[in-house]
Design a protein around this motif. Sequence first.
Motif, PDB file in Angstrom:
ATOM      1  N   TYR A   4    -101.352  77.746 -28.424  1.00 35.75           N
ATOM      2  CA  TYR A   4    -102.270  76.617 -28.626  1.00 35.75           C
ATOM      3  C   TYR A   4    -101.639  75.296 -28.202  1.00 35.75           C
ATOM      4  N   VAL A   5    -100.370  75.085 -28.552  1.00 34.80           N
ATOM      5  CA  VAL A   5     -99.721  73.807 -28.212  1.00 34.80           C
ATOM      6  C   VAL A   5     -99.217  73.798 -26.778  1.00 34.80           C
ATOM      7  N   ILE A   6     -99.258  74.922 -26.090  1.00 34.67           N
ATOM      8  CA  ILE A   6     -98.995  74.940 -24.647  1.00 34.67           C
ATOM      9  C   ILE A   6    -100.266  74.584 -23.893  1.00 34.67           C
ATOM     10  N   VAL A   7    -101.372  75.120 -24.337  1.00 33.53           N
ATOM     11  CA  VAL A   7    -102.658  74.909 -23.663  1.00 33.53           C
ATOM     12  C   VAL A   7    -103.206  73.503 -23.911  1.00 33.53           C
ATOM     13  N   LEU A   8    -103.095  73.016 -25.139  1.00 35.25           N
ATOM     14  CA  LEU A   8    -103.711  71.740 -25.501  1.00 35.25           C
ATOM     15  C   LEU A   8    -103.270  70.571 -24.623  1.00 35.25           C
ATOM     16  N   PRO A   9    -101.975  70.406 -24.308  1.00 30.48           N
ATOM     17  CA  PRO A   9    -101.599  69.294 -23.432  1.00 30.48           C
ATOM     18  C   PRO A   9    -102.276  69.332 -22.062  1.00 30.48           C
ATOM     19  N   PHE A  10    -102.524  70.524 -21.530  1.00 33.57           N
ATOM     20  CA  PHE A  10    -103.217  70.628 -20.251  1.00 33.57           C
ATOM     21  C   PHE A  10    -104.673  70.177 -20.381  1.00 33.57           C
ATOM     22  N   PHE A  11    -105.304  70.501 -21.505  1.00 33.12           N
ATOM     23  CA  PHE A  11    -106.677  70.043 -21.725  1.00 33.12           C
ATOM     24  C   PHE A  11    -106.710  68.525 -21.906  1.00 33.12           C
ATOM     25  N   TYR A  12    -105.746  68.011 -22.645  1.00 31.96           N
ATOM     26  CA  TYR A  12    -105.644  66.553 -22.799  1.00 31.96           C
ATOM     27  C   TYR A  12    -105.426  65.877 -21.444  1.00 31.96           C
ATOM     28  N   LYS A  50    -118.235  57.526 -13.980  1.00 29.07           N
ATOM     29  CA  LYS A  50    -119.458  57.959 -14.645  1.00 29.07           C
ATOM     30  C   LYS A  50    -119.108  58.917 -15.769  1.00 29.07           C
ATOM     31  N   ASP A  51    -119.547  58.570 -16.966  1.00 25.06           N
ATOM     32  CA  ASP A  51    -119.162  59.325 -18.152  1.00 25.06           C
ATOM     33  C   ASP A  51    -119.578  60.789 -18.058  1.00 25.06           C
ATOM     34  N   GLY A  52    -120.797  61.025 -17.630  1.00 31.75           N
ATOM     35  CA  GLY A  52    -121.297  62.393 -17.539  1.00 31.75           C
ATOM     36  C   GLY A  52    -120.489  63.245 -16.578  1.00 31.75           C
ATOM     37  N   LEU A  53    -120.083  62.653 -15.459  1.00 28.48           N
ATOM     38  CA  LEU A  53    -119.285  63.393 -14.481  1.00 28.48           C
ATOM     39  C   LEU A  53    -117.887  63.684 -15.032  1.00 28.48           C
ATOM     40  N   ALA A  54    -117.348  62.744 -15.801  1.00 27.48           N
ATOM     41  CA  ALA A  54    -116.029  62.949 -16.399  1.00 27.48           C
ATOM     42  C   ALA A  54    -116.084  64.094 -17.421  1.00 27.48           C
ATOM     43  N   VAL A  55    -117.151  64.137 -18.201  1.00 28.61           N
ATOM     44  CA  VAL A  55    -117.342  65.236 -19.156  1.00 28.61           C
ATOM     45  C   VAL A  55    -117.462  66.555 -18.393  1.00 28.61           C
ATOM     46  N   PHE A  56    -118.235  66.532 -17.311  1.00 27.45           N
ATOM     47  CA  PHE A  56    -118.412  67.733 -16.485  1.00 27.45           C
ATOM     48  C   PHE A  56    -117.078  68.203 -15.916  1.00 27.45           C
ATOM     49  N   ALA A  57    -116.261  67.277 -15.421  1.00 25.80           N
ATOM     50  CA  ALA A  57    -114.975  67.627 -14.817  1.00 25.80           C
ATOM     51  C   ALA A  57    -114.044  68.274 -15.842  1.00 25.80           C
ATOM     52  N   THR A  58    -114.002  67.709 -17.055  1.00 22.53           N
ATOM     53  CA  THR A  58    -113.162  68.283 -18.110  1.00 22.53           C
ATOM     54  C   THR A  58    -113.648  69.670 -18.492  1.00 22.53           C
ATOM     55  N   THR A  59    -114.960  69.809 -18.626  1.00 14.22           N
ATOM     56  CA  THR A  59    -115.542  71.112 -18.958  1.00 14.22           C
ATOM     57  C   THR A  59    -115.242  72.133 -17.866  1.00 14.22           C
ATOM     58  N   PHE A  78    -112.731  72.178 -15.843  1.00 10.94           N
ATOM     59  CA  PHE A  78    -111.311  72.555 -15.910  1.00 10.94           C
ATOM     60  C   PHE A  78    -111.102  73.657 -16.947  1.00 10.94           C
ATOM     61  N   VAL A  79    -111.694  73.491 -18.114  1.00  7.60           N
ATOM     62  CA  VAL A  79    -111.517  74.482 -19.181  1.00  7.60           C
ATOM     63  C   VAL A  79    -112.144  75.815 -18.772  1.00  7.60           C
ATOM     64  N   ILE A  80    -113.309  75.775 -18.158  1.00  7.58           N
ATOM     65  CA  ILE A  80    -113.951  77.016 -17.708  1.00  7.58           C
ATOM     66  C   ILE A  80    -113.099  77.693 -16.637  1.00  7.58           C
ATOM     67  N   ALA A  81    -112.543  76.893 -15.720  1.00  3.58           N
ATOM     68  CA  ALA A  81    -111.658  77.451 -14.695  1.00  3.58           C
ATOM     69  C   ALA A  81    -110.432  78.098 -15.330  1.00  3.58           C
ATOM     70  N   TYR A  82    -109.925  77.477 -16.386  1.00  2.77           N
ATOM     71  CA  TYR A  82    -108.791  78.045 -17.118  1.00  2.77           C
ATOM     72  C   TYR A  82    -109.172  79.402 -17.727  1.00  2.77           C
ATOM     73  N   ILE A  83    -110.366  79.485 -18.301  1.00  2.00           N
ATOM     74  CA  ILE A  83    -110.825  80.749 -18.893  1.00  2.00           C
ATOM     75  C   ILE A  83    -110.938  81.829 -17.818  1.00  2.00           C
ATOM     76  N   VAL A  84    -111.534  81.476 -16.680  1.00  3.36           N
ATOM     77  CA  VAL A  84    -111.679  82.435 -15.579  1.00  3.36           C
ATOM     78  C   VAL A  84    -110.302  82.884 -15.089  1.00  3.36           C
ATOM     79  N   LEU A  85    -109.367  81.938 -14.992  1.00 14.12           N
ATOM     80  CA  LEU A  85    -107.997  82.297 -14.615  1.00 14.12           C
ATOM     81  C   LEU A  85    -107.416  83.286 -15.610  1.00 14.12           C
ATOM     82  N   GLY A  86    -107.639  83.029 -16.892  1.00 12.78           N
ATOM     83  CA  GLY A  86    -107.129  83.922 -17.928  1.00 12.78           C
ATOM     84  C   GLY A  86    -107.664  85.331 -17.791  1.00 12.78           C
ATOM     85  N   THR A  87    -108.936  85.457 -17.447  1.00  8.88           N
ATOM     86  CA  THR A  87    -109.519  86.801 -17.310  1.00  8.88           C
ATOM     87  C   THR A  87    -108.960  87.540 -16.102  1.00  8.88           C
TER      88      THR A  87
END
Length: 395
Positions: free
Chosen positions: A160-168, A180-189, A191-200
């Motif tokens: 958890y503490v290895i992954v969290l800094p990357f999300f931050y 643009k706030d919405g695009l920034a939210v989209f970009a962060t989301t 990244f996390v989805i890409a991380y999940i796909v990488l994990g699989t």
Amino acid sequence: MKQLIYSVYVILPIILLWGAKFSGFKNFNEEFLSLKQTKAVQGFLAICIMLHHIAQKTCASWIQPQSRIVHGLDIFVNAGFLLVSVFLFFNGYGVYKSFHSKENYLNGFIKKRILPVVLALYTTTLIFFVARLLIGEKMDGKQIALYLTSIDLCNPNTWYVIVLPFFYLAFYLSFKFIKKDGLAVFATTAFVIAYIVLGTNIDHNDYWLRGEWWYNCVILFPVGIIFAKFENKIVPHLQKFYWVYFAVAFIGYYPVYRWSQGVCGRFGYYGEEWLPHNIVVMNRLISVSSQAVVTTLFVLCVLLLSMKLKVGNKFINFMGTITLEFYLIHGLFVELFGWQFDGGVRSPHHIKYVIVYVLVVFALGVPSAILLKHIHEIILGKRKVSAKASLKISA
């Protein structure tokens, strides 16, 4: 004596509800997402995570020989990803709200948000490394390097503490360079989805992304951000239809949880040794999608309870101040007093009775977490060494 472990199911509600205030059937706890309330909730959940780790040492189905299994904490064996999902939701919610409420929040973000987590990772890694040496684990130069870098987890509970800094970091870069706030939210989301796909796509191993627990609840980080972004619309809607959502969420939770277990049992995260890689990845994507549903529903249940119940007492408020340190250090005592230390070396002392095991881990984990927090604050410049302490050191 063995049956005393079941007392935790009485003690835990008392810990949570002591000093709690019910807002009434028509009113709501307007502070349910305040820092004080969320810290108290996390303080309580930190205790539950401790029980999860002890359960995996005492009553998990994979324990061999099975004569070692002592039942009592069975409900906590598979609860880890659900408990951590709440932390990730509050992590995402917190950074988004802070970005919009604190002037120049991103200035010094890496030092304030990322560095403390990385520091906590490596201080506890060093402590675990010394413990491994003292109990007689044999290591060659390669293994020493892997442990000290945490590429191979010296402290087994640190994903958890290895992954969290990357999300931050993803949040920081998105909101710093995308206006643009919405695009920034989209970009962060994204990244996390890409991380999940990488994990699989990564098979079980001894290093980073070594298994599904590294990614099966992380979607709650962007969910927390999205919730924060639309909070002014979501919360009034939840309040308007509160008892409908409450009934659906709490009645539906267990069937949804069992459905997700069924999906994971049918498809699962394993199979790399006998199935084509593309089939294994597809199975993992299906499994993690089902767990995304159940973790989101679990967090919704926590939020709905918090909307009516204002929790907080001296104990869980205090635990909320040392959550990170306690999360990282209590596992040392889980390992030292179990059957064997992570990695296979026999633990120096096995505690036979689980209730005693729990009490010892907690009794040693709390002061260790307090000491660690003090050390971290001194290193980060948040706390100065007292004059008396300085004189003793210089003497």
